[in-house]
Scaffold this active site. Structure first.
Site, short mmCIF file in Angstrom:
data_model
loop_
_atom_site.label_atom_id
_atom_site.label_comp_id
_atom_site.label_asym_id
_atom_site.label_seq_id
_atom_site.Cartn_x
_atom_site.Cartn_y
_atom_site.Cartn_z
N GLU A 69 -74.42 -25.14 17.79
CA GLU A 69 -75.57 -24.80 16.95
C GLU A 69 -75.16 -24.09 15.66
O GLU A 69 -75.72 -24.35 14.59
CB GLU A 69 -76.54 -23.94 17.74
CG GLU A 69 -77.80 -23.57 16.99
CD GLU A 69 -78.77 -22.77 17.85
OE1 GLU A 69 -79.56 -22.01 17.27
OE2 GLU A 69 -78.73 -22.89 19.09
N ASP A 70 -74.18 -23.19 15.74
CA ASP A 70 -73.90 -22.30 14.61
C ASP A 70 -72.53 -22.49 13.97
O ASP A 70 -72.19 -21.76 13.03
CB ASP A 70 -74.02 -20.83 15.06
CG ASP A 70 -75.45 -20.47 15.45
OD1 ASP A 70 -76.37 -21.08 14.89
OD2 ASP A 70 -75.63 -19.61 16.32
#
Length: 739
Positions: A76-77
């Site tokens: 996600e990051d």
């Protein structure tokens, strides 16, 4: 911040043979990917996955789950990909990490819809592997612990989401300690004033009663030991601020009125000892009536098992008791996490083994709802409703146990058994007696559902039921019924339009051009025509691109053949034929269709100034809102002169056995003198006419203009009313108004 070696030591403390290489590899990979990223607090980002992993070690989870916790934010990051994680750590860990990844790009209008879609994705991943839930809850718990570093508006939003979804989800999965901490942290940000007030009062109470909890613990333990339960463990505690606040709110009590702020747990060796301890306590102290619950013989759906009772105990203090075994206590504290090793046989043969899948039952039902295609907002509402904790337990005639939220009705029970049973429910027997469907069910009720093959669930049921499954199913059935009604109307509109153009309409002919109409299937396209969202001429041109707009004379149908029922919100019964505009001088006579009946879904309504039986009327298909009926004299019809495909010829078809009144608007110019309004009302009432509303339009020195919405049986009665009002000495003029 926890160190890498400390995490490995924590895992090895309960699993000496843990794969240390996997943990080190996951830590190094996460450290490299997160690099120089910082959290809102200014700490290195890697501190977050490390703390999430530490929370999971308290639950004694295996090293694969700990590795997932270390990696859970990488896709996600960071620049990490699912393929890369699969290659380095295996597909199993890659699948779990992807399940924890939020949906980044969503073409959704609202944040609520985005929240719902992310929740939908999470639940689907949880249904595949429960470890996704454990990591997600630990992730949320650490985020809540560090929420003070976020902006105030984000703190409130995240806290509300936690209180609405994640805390109840933890409770539903039996993880009570985590649920309580999530609630406390959320409560502090959602209602800081209440949190501070309740916490202060509890601290004062604790100071005032210093030593009381220990005294009660000792007295309970001595009593149990004296009666042969030497190994019993007793632990007392003061209730948490949010638990106290919730009870004050639900019971409308002040803090001083709370009498059971303290709770005590008695832990014994086996199930017989639970009931023995209960008997010892009840023999020694007075029981508070209605406060005993046996969750051992009837466990909660999240596998929770205990005996609950409230007594007026030592020092005449009202206290709550929970009596359970060590295994029950483990499941009560860690819930579904206590079962994570069952694949290795760790939980086989224990007292909860037969019920180990109970905590998944709600999740499976929720996943069933996902396949029904509800809107994101409806799905979110459905999920929140299903997270209710307070339950009643009812039985089918065959003895099947059904757990429902408190306040549930037989309709909820029917849908809990099966959607088809709910859709066909027409009545219910509760404990052998026929009872209304709005009856609230109580613990132990035996419910038998009475069904009918021709039943369609009324839309009003949505306001009665309390379960998300029932509400979702009723909405779905309502949508299907409305679509069926609109599709029937749309089919006849298309049939008439094609026939008047010398063409033949068929459903198969529409299949190749659906993409041009922007519709998913033929029935959706036909229903869109019925709702007025899609022009029948556009469909004709799409099917026959070379079509020239020339009308072909056709013989109108005779009799009532081809007419079909259309529901009206007013209670009137109508029938409709097709959708071609006929001339007002009689051309097409016989082509009008009577509109007969109101079954409830397709909206047929009148113009604001109304229409009454005896009027020549015409219907106009309104986009998204059904059909509006106008008297033929209405000036508003001029707006539709260039849209012939929206006109429907209709006629009255009254049911003499169920007569209805109809509204019409009139304007009365009356003398401005005392008693004139009373005389007017007396005349209206004398003709058996009802005044729905009365408005003063204009007041002059000598005259007042009154606008009346009156309800009459038919045009004859309306004309009689107009005549008698015009003959009154106080009335200057009276006329009927048309929109």
């Amino acid at each position: 911040m926890m160190r890498q070696y400390e995490l490995v030591e924590r895992v090895q403390s309960y699993k000496p043979d843990a794969n240390e290489a996997l943990l080190n590899k996951a830590y190094v990979y996460a450290m490299q990917k997160h690099g120089q990223q910082k959290r809102a607090s200014g700490d290195p980002y890697i501190s977050h996955p490390l703390e999430v992993a530490a929370i999971l070690t308290d639950m004694h989870l295996d090293e694969s789950t700990i590795a997932v916790a270390l990696l859970h934010d990488t896709i996600e990051d960071t620049t990490a990909t699912r393929a890369e994680i699969d290659e380095l750590f295996g597909e199993d860990i890659g699948r779990l990490v992807e399940g924890l990844t939020k949906i980044k790009k969503l073409d959704l209008v609202t944040k609520k819809a985005k929240q719902a879609e992310n929740l939908r994705k999470l639940l689907l991943a949880i249904s595949d592997d429960v470890r996704v839930l454990l990591v997600k809850l630990a992730d949320r718990l650490h985020n809540m612990r560090t929420l003070d570093h976020m902006p105030p508006e984000k703190r409130a939003r995240i806290s509300e989401e936690t209180m609405d979804i994640y805390a109840p989800l933890a409770g539903r999965m039996g993880m009570q300690d985590m649920r309580e901490e999530l609630e406390e942290l959320s409560f502090r940000h959602i209602n800081p004033e209440a949190y501070e007030t309740v916490t202060k009062r509890l601290d004062e109470l604790s100071t005032r009663n210093e030593g009381l909890v220990k005294k009660i613990e000792n007295e309970l333990r001595d009593l149990l030991v004296a009666n042969g339960l030497a190994t019993a463990f007793v632990k007392g505690r003061q209730k948490k601020p949010y638990s106290v606040f919730r009870k004050m709110q639900s019971k409308s009590l002040s803090f001083e009125q709370l009498s059971d702020v303290y709770g005590f747990r008695i832990i014994v060796e086996d199930i017989p000892s639970c009931y023995r301890a209960l008997g010892i306590v009840h023999t020694r102290w007075r029981v508070v009536p209605g406060r005993f619950k046996d969750y051992i013989s009837t466990p909660k759906q999240n596998d929770y098992r205990s005996l609950h009772t409230t007594i007026v105990g030592p020092s005449r203090q009202r206290i709550e008791l929970q009596i359970r075994t060590n295994r029950m206590h483990e499941i009560a504290e860690f819930g579904i996490a206590a079962h994570t090793l069952y694949k290795d046989g760790a939980a086989s043969g224990d007292e909860t083994g037969a019920r180990e899948s109970n905590a998944y039952a709600w999740l499976r039902h929720t996943i069933e709802a996902l396949a029904e295609g509800d809107s994101p907002e409806e799905f979110l509402e459905h999920t929140k409703l299903e997270l209710f904790q307070d339950q009643v337990f009812c039985f089918s005639p065959k003895g099947k146990l059904i757990a429902l939220p408190r306040g549930a009705t037989p309709i909820d029970f029917a849908y809990a058994v099966h959607t088809n049973i709910g859709d066909t429910c027409v009545g219910a027997k509760i404990n052998g007696r026929i009872m209304p469907l709005v009856t609230r069910l109580a613990n132990g009720d035996e419910v038998e559902i009475i069904r009918s093959g021709v039943q369609v669930p009324p839309a009003a049921w949505e306001e009665i039921v309390v379960t998300g499954k029932a509400r979702s199913a009723i909405r779905r059935a309502t949508r299907l019924a409305i679509r069926k009604q609109y599709a029937g109307l749309g089919y006849r509109i298309l049939e008439r339009t094609f026939t008047r153009s010398g063409k033949t309409f068929s459903r198969d002919g529409m299949k190749p051009i659906l993409h041009r109409l922007g519709q998913k299937d033929v029935e959706d396209a036909i229903a869109a025509v019925g709702r007025g969202e899609l022009s029948s001429l556009d469909v004709l041109r799409a099917v026959y691109p070379d079509h020239q707009d020339e009308r072909v004379s056709v013989k109108p149908p005779s009799g009532d053949d081809g007419w079909f029922n259309v529901p009206s919100a007013s209670g009137m019964i109508f029938k409709i034929p097709g959708a071609a505009k006929t001339s007002l001088d009689g051309e097409g006579a016989g082509a009008h269709l009577p509109i007969r009946g109101i079954s409830g879904n397709l909206s047929v309504h009148f113009s604001p100034t109304g229409a009454v039986p005896g009027d020549r009327i015409v219907g106009i298909v309104e986009e998204g809102s059904g059909i509006t009926i106008y008297p033929i004299q209405s000036p508003a019809l001029q707006r539709f002169d260039e849209q012939p495909n929206r006109w429907i010829d209709v006629r009255w078809d009254l049911d003499e056995a169920n007569k209805s009144r109809f509204m019409s608007r009139i304007m009365v110019n009356t003398l401005n003198e005392p008693g004139s309004l009373a005389k007017l009302a007396q005349t209206v009432a004398g003709l058996d006419v009802n005044i729905r509303s009365l408005n003063t339009v204009r007041v002059a020195a000598d005259f007042t203009e009154l606008q009346l919405d009156v309800e009459v049986w038919d045009l004859r009665q309306l004309n009689q009313l107009l005549l008698q009002l015009s003959e009154m000495e106080s009335v200057a003029t009276v006329r009927r108004l048309y929109e």
